[in-house]
Write a protein that holds these residues in place. Structure first.
Motif, PDB file in Angstrom:
ATOM      1  N   SER A   1      -6.232   1.711   5.709  1.00  0.00           N
ATOM      2  CA  SER A   1      -5.938   2.637   4.627  1.00  0.00           C
ATOM      3  C   SER A   1      -7.202   3.022   3.867  1.00  0.00           C
ATOM      4  CB  SER A   1      -4.940   2.012   3.664  1.00  0.00           C
ATOM      5  OG  SER A   1      -3.830   1.518   4.362  1.00  0.00           O
TER       6      SER A   1
ATOM      7  N   ILE B   1       0.847  -1.205   0.000  1.00  0.00           N
ATOM      8  CA  ILE B   1       0.000   0.000   0.000  1.00  0.00           C
ATOM      9  C   ILE B   1       0.877   1.248   0.000  1.00  0.00           C
ATOM     10  CG2 ILE B   1      -1.660   1.341   1.360  1.00  0.00           C
ATOM     11  CD1 ILE B   1      -2.817  -1.327   2.340  1.00  0.00           C
TER      12      ILE B   1
ATOM     13  N   ILE C   1      -9.148   1.099   2.206  1.00  0.00           N
ATOM     14  CA  ILE C   1      -9.321   0.364   0.955  1.00  0.00           C
ATOM     15  C   ILE C   1     -10.320  -0.768   1.172  1.00  0.00           C
ATOM     16  CG2 ILE C   1      -8.165  -1.017  -0.796  1.00  0.00           C
ATOM     17  CD1 ILE C   1      -5.553   0.384   0.012  1.00  0.00           C
TER      18      ILE C   1
ATOM     19  N   ARG D   1      -3.446  -0.258  -4.503  1.00  0.00           N
ATOM     20  CA  ARG D   1      -4.742  -0.339  -3.827  1.00  0.00           C
ATOM     21  C   ARG D   1      -5.474  -1.622  -4.184  1.00  0.00           C
ATOM     22  NH1 ARG D   1      -6.523   4.119  -1.334  1.00  0.00           N
ATOM     23  NH2 ARG D   1      -8.711   3.544  -1.636  1.00  0.00           N
TER      24      ARG D   1
END
Lengths: 333, 333
Positions: free
Chosen positions: A207, A174, A209, A179
């Motif tokens: 994060s 990341i 995601i 991603r």
DNA sequence: TTGTACGCGTTATCAC
DNA sequence: GTGATAACGCGTACAA
């Protein structure tokens, strides 16, 4: 012709007791009979029958290691490390490989634990390890290594911190801006998979995601399986820019697939592996790995077994910290 | 708490004999006592003591494999193959690794052959295997694998045709126009080295190329050793244009050295390895190998052992033909 | 210093 | 159908 103590005793004109004492040095024996007996031992190259000794003494100074995911190079290194530690500690180590086959594993364990060995280190297969219950009740010394079974909380285990391993590898990718990160795992039901996946998910979550189930593909721990999985993954999801492969052999498969598809790493696809196969460094570009020295695992596991043998209540669950060995396949340089 | 037949017998109110018969199905037993005993067996998850059984029956249905050059990936594959064959044949296989350590090997062999196993497959270490003499005289079933010892002609063995292997690899390189061909070997005293060197010399001779002792360097079977050896070789003899590396791990070392020295293969240095490590294909350019499927070796070796067990005079010396797996490191494309 | 006798856990023989 | 009993090869308390 099998030579026994009785034969030696008869030819020396003494009793078996005397022979036994001479051989084990367990009592003072006259110089004369000593040499007489020893020369016969030499002559016939007599060796005591281990089975009889063990039966009599109720222990064997033998331990065993039963492993299901062989020959993965990482496991192989663990096998070696356990063997060395065992030797250092004065034990003989028997090794049995069971090829992810539950039935074979059970047979091997039954054989070994029927009083043949003093303790067992086990890297269990994928399916349920309930057959171990009787052994647990009997307090037979067992330590799980590499993989553990959360249901068998009564057993000590020594594994990598697989959650952290999954987290670190993913987090690093990341950090390189990826991603859409694919995962190649070997079998879904083992903790080396599940825990690492938890770490993977956590890293994504932190994060922001979204987790996508479709990015997870099974590689069956084999080169061919991983190659297939990689192709399938990249064909179905062209948005994927990084892959985290959870074992050495599968990493080889993934690379082979990338070459077939004419994809370059890390530019087309960034790559992180788990383990530390010896060829990692000479592959071009070299492979970044999440790793834990197999030496450490092996030694720790054997020491844990010794503890368990000496104290049936010893029950530590050890998770050894992994580290990221950064090379180039992840995008670093 | 160790449960024995005596315990079962007492609680069932029968004799040990009856229990034994029930468990082994060796005589007709009344339905009633049968179920009574079986339920107790179940209850205590009783398992017969293997040691006692073996002691009584004078055989164990166990074989062993003792190997010194572990973990080389080629050996690892042999280990796996032997294990599978053993299982197919109804044997349990114990594996012991001895790290090229003569003393460990001797201890392991002594332990195992003191009536614990029915037969032994051995890949001996470098030094003299004279300690096997007593076992040979005692007609203990032993088969040598991978390496053999010409002095132990009384033992069957299963190896590659190492002479041919050395010849073929060298001949192929000569065919590509190379006349100064270096060799990285692991240990000088083993047949996997000596026989291949004979083949190497023969190929040179047939092509009218003088043999030069200085082109032979020891790599100690390790990555680091081979890397060092390669550097030394190429620094001292700049005229060398090809290297034949005699084991998988050492091939990795050699490649690593070439990369360090910024030499490209096959253009700067042509390369042929021995073995077939899994990463061969994904290294760029991929590595040409002289190889023999380890599966074949393992299966053949175990079958040979079975023959020897059944017939103490069985004494075949099997040399399996190798083949050249051509990839690109040799200069082909 | 050496020997006798027993037991480790099983199976095989032979009786009942 | 069931049960004594001996034996596999060895170690050890105890006696001599």
């Amino acid at each position: 012709m099998k030579i026994t103590m009785k034969d030696i005793a008869k030819e020396a004109g003494v009793s078996v007791t005397t022979v036994s004492h001479v051989i084990n040095g367990t009592k003072r024996i006259s110089e004369e009979t000593y040499t007489k007996i020893m020369s016969l031992v030499e002559k016939y190259s007599y060796v005591p029958n281990t089975m009889a000794q063990n039966l009599r003494q109720q222990n064997s100074n033998m331990a065993a290691l039963v492993v299901s995911s062989f020959p993965d190079s990482y496991i192989t290194s663990i096998v070696k490390a356990v063997g060395e530690r065992a030797r250092d500690r004065g034990y003989h180590l028997l090794f049995i490989n069971t090829n992810e086959n539950q039935k074979d594993e059970q047979e091997a364990v039954t054989l070994l634990t029927s009083r043949m060995i003093d303790g067992l280190i086990l890297s269990p297969t994928t399916r349920d390890a309930n057959y171990l219950q009787p052994l647990i009740e009997r307090k037979f010394p067992i330590v799980l290594v590499n993989r553990y079974d959360p249901k068998l909380i009564e057993l000590p285990w020594v594994t990598a911190d697989d959650f952290q391993a999954g987290y670190d590898g993913t987090y690093h990718l990341i950090g390189h801006g990826h991603r859409n990160i694919g995962i190649i795992y070997n079998f879904p039901e083992v903790t080396t998979t599940t825990d690492r996946l938890e770490g993977y998910k956590e890293a994504l979550k932190q994060s922001g995601i979204p987790f996508r189930e479709e990015y997870l593909v099974q590689g069956y721990g084999s080169i061919e399986g991983a190659a297939l999985a990689t192709e399938k993954l990249l064909t179905a999801h062209k948005e994927i820019t990084a892959i985290f492969v959870l074992s050495d052999r599968m990493t080889i498969g993934t690379i082979s697939a990338l070459k077939n598809m004419s994809k370059k790493w890390p530019n087309d696809i960034a790559l992180i592996g788990y383990g530390d196969f010896e060829a990692s460094t000479i592959i071009d570009p070299p492979i970044t790995n999440v790793s834990l020295p197999p030496d450490t695992v092996g030694k720790t596991a054997f020491d844990a077994l010794l503890n368990r043998i000496q104290n049936p209540n010893y029950n530590k669950h050890i998770q050894l910290p992994t580290s990221l060995v950064i090379r180039k396949s992840c995008g670093c340089n």
